[in-house]
Design a protein around this motif. Structure first.
Motif, mmCIF file in Angstrom:
data_model
loop_
_atom_site.group_PDB
_atom_site.id
_atom_site.type_symbol
_atom_site.label_atom_id
_atom_site.label_comp_id
_atom_site.label_asym_id
_atom_site.label_seq_id
_atom_site.Cartn_x
_atom_site.Cartn_y
_atom_site.Cartn_z
ATOM 1 N N GLY A 1 -6.948 6.561 -43.657
ATOM 2 C CA GLY A 1 -6.505 6.224 -45.000
ATOM 3 C C GLY A 1 -5.375 5.228 -44.937
ATOM 4 O O GLY A 1 -5.169 4.557 -43.911
ATOM 5 N N PHE A 2 -4.615 5.139 -46.028
ATOM 6 C CA PHE A 2 -3.493 4.210 -46.054
ATOM 7 C C PHE A 2 -2.382 4.737 -46.943
ATOM 8 O O PHE A 2 -2.608 5.586 -47.809
ATOM 9 C CB PHE A 2 -3.923 2.813 -46.510
ATOM 10 N N VAL A 3 -1.187 4.250 -46.677
ATOM 11 C CA VAL A 3 -0.043 4.456 -47.563
ATOM 12 C C VAL A 3 0.347 3.085 -48.095
ATOM 13 O O VAL A 3 0.137 2.067 -47.433
ATOM 14 C CB VAL A 3 1.160 5.124 -46.853
ATOM 15 N N GLY A 4 0.894 3.066 -49.287
ATOM 16 C CA GLY A 4 1.325 1.802 -49.873
ATOM 17 C C GLY A 4 2.620 1.990 -50.632
ATOM 18 O O GLY A 4 3.005 3.114 -50.965
ATOM 19 N N TRP A 5 3.307 0.883 -50.877
ATOM 20 C CA TRP A 5 4.531 0.921 -51.667
ATOM 21 C C TRP A 5 4.685 -0.373 -52.430
ATOM 22 O O TRP A 5 4.171 -1.401 -52.032
ATOM 23 C CB TRP A 5 5.756 1.198 -50.793
ATOM 24 N N ILE B 1 13.044 6.519 -53.583
ATOM 25 C CA ILE B 1 11.605 6.346 -53.427
ATOM 26 C C ILE B 1 10.961 7.344 -54.371
ATOM 27 O O ILE B 1 11.365 8.509 -54.414
ATOM 28 C CB ILE B 1 11.157 6.588 -51.971
ATOM 29 N N GLN B 2 9.997 6.881 -55.153
ATOM 30 C CA GLN B 2 9.340 7.795 -56.080
ATOM 31 C C GLN B 2 7.838 7.780 -55.868
ATOM 32 O O GLN B 2 7.289 6.856 -55.274
ATOM 33 C CB GLN B 2 9.691 7.473 -57.525
ATOM 34 N N ALA B 3 7.195 8.833 -56.362
ATOM 35 C CA ALA B 3 5.740 8.959 -56.286
ATOM 36 C C ALA B 3 5.274 9.745 -57.488
ATOM 37 O O ALA B 3 5.942 10.684 -57.925
ATOM 38 C CB ALA B 3 5.332 9.666 -55.001
ATOM 39 N N TYR C 1 -1.223 -7.618 -45.940
ATOM 40 C CA TYR C 1 -0.772 -6.438 -46.686
ATOM 41 C C TYR C 1 0.688 -6.087 -46.409
ATOM 42 O O TYR C 1 1.104 -4.944 -46.604
ATOM 43 C CB TYR C 1 -1.663 -5.210 -46.415
ATOM 44 N N LEU C 2 1.477 -7.052 -45.977
ATOM 45 C CA LEU C 2 2.910 -6.832 -45.771
ATOM 46 C C LEU C 2 3.677 -7.834 -46.620
ATOM 47 O O LEU C 2 4.218 -8.823 -46.115
ATOM 48 C CB LEU C 2 3.273 -6.957 -44.285
ATOM 49 N N GLY C 3 3.722 -7.586 -47.918
ATOM 50 C CA GLY C 3 4.395 -8.473 -48.859
ATOM 51 C C GLY C 3 5.791 -8.000 -49.205
ATOM 52 O O GLY C 3 6.177 -6.866 -48.928
ATOM 53 N N ALA C 4 6.548 -8.868 -49.820
ATOM 54 C CA ALA C 4 7.922 -8.541 -50.206
ATOM 55 C C ALA C 4 7.966 -7.529 -51.347
ATOM 56 O O ALA C 4 8.873 -6.699 -51.409
ATOM 57 C CB ALA C 4 8.668 -9.810 -50.609
ATOM 58 N N GLU C 5 6.989 -7.565 -52.249
ATOM 59 C CA GLU C 5 7.003 -6.682 -53.418
ATOM 60 C C GLU C 5 6.052 -5.491 -53.307
ATOM 61 O O GLU C 5 6.213 -4.508 -54.006
ATOM 62 C CB GLU C 5 6.662 -7.485 -54.679
ATOM 63 N N ASN C 6 5.019 -5.599 -52.470
ATOM 64 C CA ASN C 6 4.116 -4.468 -52.252
ATOM 65 C C ASN C 6 3.419 -4.611 -50.923
ATOM 66 O O ASN C 6 3.155 -5.727 -50.468
ATOM 67 C CB ASN C 6 3.123 -4.291 -53.406
ATOM 68 N N SER C 7 3.159 -3.490 -50.289
ATOM 69 C CA SER C 7 2.615 -3.476 -48.929
ATOM 70 C C SER C 7 1.769 -2.233 -48.696
ATOM 71 O O SER C 7 1.830 -1.280 -49.474
ATOM 72 C CB SER C 7 3.756 -3.491 -47.906
ATOM 73 N N ARG C 8 1.027 -2.268 -47.591
ATOM 74 C CA ARG C 8 0.242 -1.118 -47.145
ATOM 75 C C ARG C 8 0.336 -1.001 -45.633
ATOM 76 O O ARG C 8 0.446 -2.008 -44.930
ATOM 77 C CB ARG C 8 -1.243 -1.282 -47.493
ATOM 78 N N LEU C 9 0.238 0.231 -45.160
ATOM 79 C CA LEU C 9 0.084 0.534 -43.749
ATOM 80 C C LEU C 9 -1.088 1.492 -43.604
ATOM 81 O O LEU C 9 -1.366 2.288 -44.502
ATOM 82 C CB LEU C 9 1.350 1.191 -43.174
ATOM 83 N N ILE C 10 -1.750 1.428 -42.489
ATOM 84 C CA ILE C 10 -2.867 2.324 -42.192
ATOM 85 C C ILE C 10 -2.321 3.635 -41.642
ATOM 86 O O ILE C 10 -1.392 3.637 -40.829
ATOM 87 C CB ILE C 10 -3.829 1.669 -41.171
ATOM 88 N N VAL C 11 -2.919 4.739 -42.069
ATOM 89 C CA VAL C 11 -2.621 6.055 -41.519
ATOM 90 C C VAL C 11 -3.659 6.332 -40.448
ATOM 91 O O VAL C 11 -4.864 6.287 -40.725
ATOM 92 C CB VAL C 11 -2.678 7.155 -42.604
ATOM 93 N N GLU C 12 -3.195 6.582 -39.242
ATOM 94 C CA GLU C 12 -4.079 6.963 -38.144
ATOM 95 C C GLU C 12 -3.820 8.428 -37.811
ATOM 96 O O GLU C 12 -2.675 8.883 -37.861
ATOM 97 C CB GLU C 12 -3.814 6.117 -36.895
ATOM 98 N N ALA C 13 -4.897 9.146 -37.428
ATOM 99 C CA ALA C 13 -4.753 10.554 -37.082
ATOM 100 C C ALA C 13 -5.853 10.970 -36.123
ATOM 101 O O ALA C 13 -6.855 10.271 -35.958
ATOM 102 C CB ALA C 13 -4.791 11.418 -38.339
ATOM 103 N N GLY C 14 -5.655 12.141 -35.531
ATOM 104 C CA GLY C 14 -6.650 12.722 -34.647
ATOM 105 C C GLY C 14 -6.509 12.227 -33.229
ATOM 106 O O GLY C 14 -5.724 11.326 -32.938
ATOM 107 N N GLU D 1 8.040 2.655 -55.134
ATOM 108 C CA GLU D 1 7.092 3.693 -55.528
ATOM 109 C C GLU D 1 5.996 3.698 -54.477
ATOM 110 O O GLU D 1 5.457 2.647 -54.129
ATOM 111 C CB GLU D 1 6.503 3.431 -56.911
ATOM 112 N N ILE D 2 5.693 4.884 -53.951
ATOM 113 C CA ILE D 2 4.711 4.984 -52.874
ATOM 114 C C ILE D 2 3.450 5.697 -53.348
ATOM 115 O O ILE D 2 3.452 6.385 -54.367
ATOM 116 C CB ILE D 2 5.279 5.699 -51.628
ATOM 117 N N GLY D 3 2.394 5.517 -52.578
ATOM 118 C CA GLY D 3 1.139 6.211 -52.825
ATOM 119 C C GLY D 3 0.381 6.371 -51.523
ATOM 120 O O GLY D 3 0.716 5.738 -50.508
ATOM 121 N N ILE D 4 -0.618 7.208 -51.550
ATOM 122 C CA ILE D 4 -1.432 7.469 -50.361
ATOM 123 C C ILE D 4 -2.879 7.671 -50.783
ATOM 124 O O ILE D 4 -3.149 8.182 -51.877
ATOM 125 C CB ILE D 4 -0.916 8.702 -49.580
#
Length: 181
Positions: free
Chosen positions: A78-82, A129-131, A58-71, A94-97
């Motif tokens: 969850g995750f964030v992506g771009w 960066i847009q959303a 999930y770490l590509g040149a054109e789109n990727s994701r990272l995990i959101v950790e909390a607590g 462009e990002i999303g969550i």
């Protein structure tokens, strides 16, 4: 008699790369109606997350994701992506969550999105960066504004959801915009 007010402390938030154990959460977002909220677009291929993880983690040149950790236990919440988008040679992100329902409304989303912007502005030359979000998603609108985004306007009939075309709201954050506190 004076009532004691509880001080609400937002959970700590961090971003990290996707691990194989996270794929079960991705499959849930693809196969559980309503889990992803307004972004549910019907059932999707539950094996796609494993294929994507095997391809590039999930770490590509054109789109990727990272995990959101909390607590306190740093749970995967969850995750964030771009993904890259743009006009001509001008590329931007462009990002999303997506957060699991039990973790929404705790200040995690805006912090994760602000952290993602900081990460992208630090490690890529992007100027913008847009959303996008739904007009009826007031919580995400507040989250984007807290994360330093500004509303740019309405995108008419940009999304087909729940049987009809719907408008979206476009937000952006520029490299020169002040970062949230």
């Amino acid at each position: 008699m004076r009532q004691e007010q509880e001080e609400t402390v937002a959970p700590s938030v961090r971003l990290r790369p996707v691990r194989e154990a996270d794929l079960a959460m991705f499959r849930r977002f693809l196969t559980e109606p309503g889990l992803i909220g307004l972004d549910w677009t019907g059932f999707r291929d539950a094996q796609e997350p494993a294929r994507r993880f095997a391809a590039d983690g999930y770490l590509g040149a054109e789109n990727s994701r990272l995990i959101v950790e909390a607590g306190p236990e740093q749970d995967a919440v969850g995750f964030v992506g771009w993904h890259a988008t743009g006009y001509g040679v001008a590329k931007f992100w462009e990002i999303g969550i997506a957060l699991l329902p039990e973790w929404r409304g705790q200040g995690i989303g805006w912090r994760a999105q602000a952290m993602l912007c900081d990460y992208l502005f630090t490690h890529t030359p992007a100027e913008r960066i847009q959303a996008g979000t739904h007009p009826e998603n007031a919580a995400e609108q507040r989250s984007l504004e807290k994360a330093g985004f500004r509303l740019e306007g309405v995108m008419r009939s940009v999304e087909f959801r729940a049987g009809r075309w719907r408008d979206g709201w476009l937000y952006s954050r520029l490299r020169s915009d002040p970062a949230p506190e």
